[in-house]
Design an enzyme around this catalytic site. Structure first.
Site, PDB file in Angstrom:
ATOM      1  N   ARG A 153      28.221  22.416  54.751  1.00 54.13           N
ATOM      2  CA  ARG A 153      29.610  21.998  54.948  1.00 54.13           C
ATOM      3  C   ARG A 153      30.233  22.893  55.988  1.00 54.13           C
ATOM      4  NH1 ARG A 153      33.210  19.658  51.054  1.00 54.13           N
ATOM      5  NH2 ARG A 153      31.995  18.605  49.470  1.00 54.13           N
ATOM      6  N   ILE A 202      44.792  10.194  33.488  1.00 49.41           N
ATOM      7  CA  ILE A 202      45.752  10.354  34.575  1.00 49.41           C
ATOM      8  C   ILE A 202      46.999  11.079  34.075  1.00 49.41           C
ATOM      9  CG2 ILE A 202      47.081   9.154  36.349  1.00 49.41           C
ATOM     10  CD1 ILE A 202      43.977   9.006  36.654  1.00 49.41           C
ATOM     11  N   SER A 203      47.294  12.215  34.732  1.00 46.25           N
ATOM     12  CA  SER A 203      48.457  13.015  34.342  1.00 46.25           C
ATOM     13  C   SER A 203      49.735  12.219  34.569  1.00 46.25           C
ATOM     14  CB  SER A 203      48.515  14.306  35.174  1.00 46.25           C
ATOM     15  OG  SER A 203      47.332  15.027  34.994  1.00 46.25           O
ATOM     16  N   ASN A 209      31.658  22.993  38.137  1.00 44.93           N
ATOM     17  CA  ASN A 209      30.406  22.663  38.852  1.00 44.93           C
ATOM     18  C   ASN A 209      30.700  22.109  40.236  1.00 44.93           C
ATOM     19  OD1 ASN A 209      28.762  23.371  36.755  1.00 44.93           O
ATOM     20  ND2 ASN A 209      27.897  21.324  36.399  1.00 44.93           N
ATOM     21  N   GLU A 220      40.925  18.285  38.600  1.00 44.77           N
ATOM     22  CA  GLU A 220      40.841  18.474  40.064  1.00 44.77           C
ATOM     23  C   GLU A 220      39.430  18.861  40.504  1.00 44.77           C
ATOM     24  OE1 GLU A 220      43.348  17.661  41.787  1.00 44.77           O
ATOM     25  OE2 GLU A 220      44.939  17.678  40.296  1.00 44.77           O
ATOM     26  N   MET A 259      36.928  49.444  22.537  1.00 37.56           N
ATOM     27  CA  MET A 259      36.406  48.077  22.770  1.00 37.56           C
ATOM     28  C   MET A 259      37.537  47.104  23.076  1.00 37.56           C
ATOM     29  SD  MET A 259      33.006  47.322  20.572  1.00 37.56           S
ATOM     30  CE  MET A 259      33.129  48.463  19.214  1.00 37.56           C
TER      31      MET A 259
HETATM   32  C1  FAD Z   1      44.200  16.787  31.185  1.00 34.22           C
HETATM   33  C2  FAD Z   1      43.582  16.022  32.317  1.00 34.22           C
HETATM   34  C3  FAD Z   1      44.395  15.500  33.308  1.00 34.22           C
HETATM   35  C4  FAD Z   1      43.836  14.768  34.362  1.00 34.22           C
HETATM   36  N1  FAD Z   1      44.660  14.243  35.319  1.00 34.22           N
HETATM   37  C5  FAD Z   1      44.130  13.486  36.322  1.00 34.22           C
HETATM   38  C6  FAD Z   1      44.966  12.831  37.292  1.00 34.22           C
HETATM   39  O1  FAD Z   1      46.189  12.957  37.263  1.00 34.22           O
HETATM   40  N2  FAD Z   1      44.375  12.095  38.264  1.00 34.22           N
HETATM   41  C7  FAD Z   1      43.025  11.936  38.324  1.00 34.22           C
HETATM   42  O2  FAD Z   1      42.538  11.275  39.230  1.00 34.22           O
HETATM   43  N3  FAD Z   1      42.211  12.523  37.415  1.00 34.22           N
HETATM   44  C8  FAD Z   1      42.724  13.280  36.417  1.00 34.22           C
HETATM   45  N4  FAD Z   1      41.897  13.847  35.477  1.00 34.22           N
HETATM   46  C9  FAD Z   1      40.460  13.564  35.560  1.00 34.22           C
HETATM   47  C10 FAD Z   1      39.646  14.752  36.038  1.00 34.22           C
HETATM   48  O3  FAD Z   1      39.921  15.038  37.403  1.00 34.22           O
HETATM   49  C11 FAD Z   1      38.168  14.429  35.801  1.00 34.22           C
HETATM   50  O4  FAD Z   1      37.984  14.285  34.407  1.00 34.22           O
HETATM   51  C12 FAD Z   1      37.281  15.523  36.331  1.00 34.22           C
HETATM   52  O5  FAD Z   1      37.272  15.522  37.743  1.00 34.22           O
HETATM   53  C13 FAD Z   1      35.838  15.379  35.845  1.00 34.22           C
HETATM   54  O6  FAD Z   1      35.375  14.086  36.045  1.00 34.22           O
HETATM   55  P1  FAD Z   1      34.667  13.316  34.826  1.00 34.22           P
HETATM   56  O7  FAD Z   1      35.502  13.462  33.610  1.00 34.22           O
HETATM   57  O8  FAD Z   1      34.338  11.963  35.330  1.00 34.22           O
HETATM   58  O9  FAD Z   1      33.340  14.161  34.572  1.00 34.22           O
HETATM   59  P2  FAD Z   1      31.878  13.790  35.040  1.00 34.22           P
HETATM   60  O10 FAD Z   1      31.861  13.599  36.536  1.00 34.22           O
HETATM   61  O11 FAD Z   1      31.335  12.729  34.168  1.00 34.22           O
HETATM   62  O12 FAD Z   1      31.137  15.148  34.725  1.00 34.22           O
HETATM   63  C14 FAD Z   1      30.464  15.430  33.500  1.00 34.22           C
HETATM   64  C15 FAD Z   1      29.703  16.726  33.676  1.00 34.22           C
HETATM   65  O13 FAD Z   1      28.733  16.585  34.728  1.00 34.22           O
HETATM   66  C16 FAD Z   1      28.966  17.561  35.720  1.00 34.22           C
HETATM   67  N5  FAD Z   1      28.717  16.974  37.050  1.00 34.22           N
HETATM   68  C17 FAD Z   1      29.144  15.763  37.527  1.00 34.22           C
HETATM   69  N6  FAD Z   1      28.743  15.599  38.797  1.00 34.22           N
HETATM   70  C18 FAD Z   1      28.049  16.716  39.134  1.00 34.22           C
HETATM   71  C19 FAD Z   1      27.388  17.155  40.316  1.00 34.22           C
HETATM   72  N7  FAD Z   1      27.374  16.416  41.425  1.00 34.22           N
HETATM   73  N8  FAD Z   1      26.788  18.369  40.294  1.00 34.22           N
HETATM   74  C20 FAD Z   1      26.809  19.134  39.174  1.00 34.22           C
HETATM   75  N9  FAD Z   1      27.407  18.789  38.022  1.00 34.22           N
HETATM   76  C21 FAD Z   1      28.035  17.598  38.010  1.00 34.22           C
HETATM   77  C22 FAD Z   1      30.429  17.979  35.576  1.00 34.22           C
HETATM   78  O14 FAD Z   1      30.632  19.286  36.080  1.00 34.22           O
HETATM   79  C23 FAD Z   1      30.595  17.904  34.060  1.00 34.22           C
HETATM   80  O15 FAD Z   1      30.113  19.093  33.496  1.00 34.22           O
HETATM   81  C24 FAD Z   1      42.429  14.587  34.419  1.00 34.22           C
HETATM   82  C25 FAD Z   1      41.611  15.122  33.410  1.00 34.22           C
HETATM   83  C26 FAD Z   1      42.180  15.831  32.376  1.00 34.22           C
HETATM   84  C27 FAD Z   1      41.266  16.416  31.310  1.00 34.22           C
END
Ligand code: FAD
Length: 230
Positions: A227, A3-4, A213, A209, A126
């Site tokens: 959609r 969480i940011s 993917n 955000e 290049m």
């Molecule tokens: C620096 C930073 C700041 C952040 N700040 C916030 C914040 O303030 N508030 C907040 O709520 N979150 C925050 N996040 C969290 C961020 O939004 C999530 O990490 C992000 O949405 C990915 O979710 P996950 O890590 O659970 O990945 P996962 O959902 O576990 O994904 C893992 C992999 O699987 C793929 N994947 C997952 N589901 C699917 C699908 N349906 N189809 C295809 N591919 C898929 C993803 O693309 C990824 O490659 C932050 C993350 C970072 C790194």
């Protein structure tokens, strides 16, 4: 997790299940005092980049909220979250084009200064091709972001346009930073110049955000007619 603003945030907008059976239709939105009882914030110290922006975890243990902490309707959180994403995703895409601009600025300066084989490396075709690609992708990313922002200003629904902008700007930022590191040769691998930081920071734009993917999933959903904006 991730969480940011944590662990230095005073308040947070928290989405929590208030009726698990309703799945996403059973989520509510709350404004929460992050220094309140039962709430703990911890920093995540293992980040690849974005050292300028604190990121952490929030732990809730028997945390209790006053009734007026609810934002909007009970179980109305999903709609709020989706509306928020149209803004926060756009701001993430805007930051990504900032990375692209910085990569172009540093790379062109270095390409004009650094001499190899008796001439600035910017005279090699290049290197020019690498810079031209960065510029084209940066300009395209900017136009996508500006269009989505303009639609927002007009009060128009822009979910698809935001996903297009976020996807392309995030990918273009990583491409630009990767290329910038190459243009700098060994100094691309050094903390003496900013391009290694830009590469580390840029990776976040493929994740935050909604990952690239997830943006493609939204874009394809519109393209396939699954959609539609109401
Ligand atoms: C620096 C930073 C700041 C952040 N700040 C916030 C914040 O303030 N508030 C907040 O709520 N979150 C925050 N996040 C969290 C961020 O939004 C999530 O990490 C992000 O949405 C990915 O979710 P996950 O890590 O659970 O990945 P996962 O959902 O576990 O994904 C893992 C992999 O699987 C793929 N994947 C997952 N589901 C699917 C699908 N349906 N189809 C295809 N591919 C898929 C993803 O693309 C990824 O490659 C932050 C993350 C970072 C790194």
């Amino acid at each position: 997790m991730w969480i940011s603003g944590v662990p230095v945030a005073d308040v947070g907008i928290i989405f929590a299940s208030t009726d698990r059976e309703l799945k996403h239709r059973g989520i509510s939105c709350f404004i929460v005092d992050l220094y309140g009882p039962g709430v703990t914030q911890n920093a995540i110290e293992t980040k690849l980049g974005l050292y300028c922006a604190p990121t952490g975890e929030i732990i809730f243990e028997e945390a209790r909220l006053p009734k007026d902490a609810l934002i909007g309707e009970k179980n109305g959180g999903f709609k709020i979250c989706m509306n928020m994403l149209d803004s926060t995703r756009l701001s993430s895409a805007s930051r990504a084009i900032g990375v692209g601009a910085a990569c172009i600025e540093h790379s062109t300066r270095y390409a004009n200064e650094r001499e190899q084989f008796g001439r600035p490396i910017g005279e090699f075709q290049m290197i020019q091709e690498q810079i031209a690609t960065m510029v084209v992708e940066h300009e395209a990313a900017k136009l996508l972001v500006y269009r989505a922002a303009w639609m927002r200003d007009q009060g128009m629904r822009n979910t698809l346009q935001v996903s297009l902008a976020k996807y392309f700007a995030g990918e273009a930022a990583v491409e630009a930073a990767n290329t910038a590191v190459k243009i700098f040769g060994s100094y691309g691998f050094s903390t003496e110049y900013p391009v290694e930081r830009l590469l580390r920071d840029s990776k976040s734009y493929q994740i935050v955000e909604g990952t690239s993917n997830i943006q493609k999933f939204i874009i394809a959903g519109y393209a396939l007619g699954k959609r539609k904006d109401k």
